[in-house]
Scaffold this motif. Structure first.
Motif, PDB file in Angstrom:
ATOM      1  N   THR A  40       2.161  32.000  10.538  1.00 35.80           N
ATOM      2  CA  THR A  40       2.046  30.725  11.207  1.00 35.80           C
ATOM      3  C   THR A  40       1.841  29.603  10.187  1.00 35.80           C
ATOM      4  OG1 THR A  40       0.902  31.900  12.988  1.00 35.80           O
ATOM      5  CG2 THR A  40       0.796  29.517  13.048  1.00 35.80           C
ATOM      6  N   ASN A  41       0.867  29.777   9.293  1.00 37.15           N
ATOM      7  CA  ASN A  41       0.564  28.711   8.329  1.00 37.15           C
ATOM      8  C   ASN A  41       1.695  28.463   7.342  1.00 37.15           C
ATOM      9  OD1 ASN A  41      -1.858  27.947   9.389  1.00 37.15           O
ATOM     10  ND2 ASN A  41      -3.120  28.735   7.743  1.00 37.15           N
ATOM     11  N   GLY A  42       2.413  29.495   6.961  1.00 36.71           N
ATOM     12  CA  GLY A  42       3.538  29.318   6.052  1.00 36.71           C
ATOM     13  C   GLY A  42       4.613  28.433   6.661  1.00 36.71           C
ATOM     14  N   GLU A  47       7.299  23.162   7.148  1.00 35.19           N
ATOM     15  CA  GLU A  47       7.638  21.920   7.859  1.00 35.19           C
ATOM     16  C   GLU A  47       7.238  20.700   7.031  1.00 35.19           C
ATOM     17  OE1 GLU A  47       7.305  22.640  12.612  1.00 35.19           O
ATOM     18  OE2 GLU A  47       5.418  22.765  11.490  1.00 35.19           O
ATOM     19  N   GLN A  48       6.073  20.766   6.418  1.00 32.67           N
ATOM     20  CA  GLN A  48       5.604  19.639   5.606  1.00 32.67           C
ATOM     21  C   GLN A  48       6.480  19.447   4.368  1.00 32.67           C
ATOM     22  OE1 GLN A  48       1.425  20.331   4.897  1.00 32.67           O
ATOM     23  NE2 GLN A  48       0.900  19.999   7.031  1.00 32.67           N
ATOM     24  N   ILE A  49       6.898  20.529   3.751  1.00 34.58           N
ATOM     25  CA  ILE A  49       7.807  20.447   2.599  1.00 34.58           C
ATOM     26  C   ILE A  49       9.133  19.834   3.040  1.00 34.58           C
ATOM     27  CG2 ILE A  49       9.184  21.799   0.965  1.00 34.58           C
ATOM     28  CD1 ILE A  49       6.768  23.762   0.824  1.00 34.58           C
ATOM     29  N   ASP A  95       5.007  30.379   2.062  1.00 40.81           N
ATOM     30  CA  ASP A  95       3.797  30.861   2.722  1.00 40.81           C
ATOM     31  C   ASP A  95       2.638  29.989   2.256  1.00 40.81           C
ATOM     32  OD1 ASP A  95       2.322  32.366   4.489  1.00 40.81           O
ATOM     33  OD2 ASP A  95       2.482  34.248   3.379  1.00 40.81           O
ATOM     34  N   ASP A  96       1.522  30.079   2.956  1.00 39.38           N
ATOM     35  CA  ASP A  96       0.388  29.243   2.581  1.00 39.38           C
ATOM     36  C   ASP A  96      -0.380  29.830   1.399  1.00 39.38           C
ATOM     37  OD1 ASP A  96      -0.572  31.334   4.200  1.00 39.38           O
ATOM     38  OD2 ASP A  96      -2.174  30.119   5.076  1.00 39.38           O
TER      39      ASP A  96
END
Length: 169
Positions: A40-42, A47-49, A95-96
């Motif tokens: 999920t976090n990745g 999306e932010q990238i 990934d995060d």
């Protein structure tokens, strides 16, 4: 247990923007790139990238969500794109946190089932504690941690941060 903030919201934003520029530099000769985020976090980080890339170039960015069973990564991996949509394309798997490398290496393996033009990896936090020989191409921060420490990234609507938890032995 103690928690130490290692990245605040402003720092995450700066690292995301830097990674976006690094990706653009690496793929400067391309018209299109797939940013594939591990749920999920990745995926949130992907999306932010993608948003950062969209602000600085007109390169076409396609988002892809990658669903991996983190407790049993040998189970079937599902992506929001069909294999023919990423065949012979440029992909960045995101990934995060890179902990043991298990999730990332199985994610890479999944995409290698079809021919790929160029493939890179990105994480916000690289823990330097790997079970597999996984190298990250783009990273926000690199930490040398012990086995009694855990890194967590929190993406909330109004706040983002990463913290290091130390478990007393």
């Amino acid at each position: 247990m103690t928690n130490t903030i290692i990245l605040n919201q402003v720092e995450i934003k700066h690292k995301t923007k830097r990674i976006a520029f690094q990706i653009l530099e690496t793929f400067s000769d391309e018209n299109e790139i797939i940013i594939a985020g591990i749920a999920t976090n990745g995926y949130i980080f992907a999306e932010q990238i993608a948003q950062s890339i969209a602000k600085i170039t007109d390169m076409k960015v396609i988002l892809c969500e990658v669903k991996i069973d983190k407790t049993n990564p040998q189970n079937e991996i599902k992506t929001s794109l069909q294999p023919n949509q990423y065949t012979n394309k440029c992909i960045v798997l995101v990934d995060d946190v890179l902990n043991s490398g298990t999730t990332l290496i199985y994610g890479v393996k999944h995409f290698l089932n079809v021919p790929i033009k160029k493939f890179k990896t990105a994480v916000l936090v690289d823990r330097n504690h790997k079970k597999y020989p996984v190298k990250v191409d783009f990273k926000g921060i690199s930490l040398s941690t012990s086995l009694s420490e855990h890194v967590q990234v929190v993406f909330e609507e109004k706040d983002q941060f990463a913290y290091l938890s130390t478990i007393a032995l």
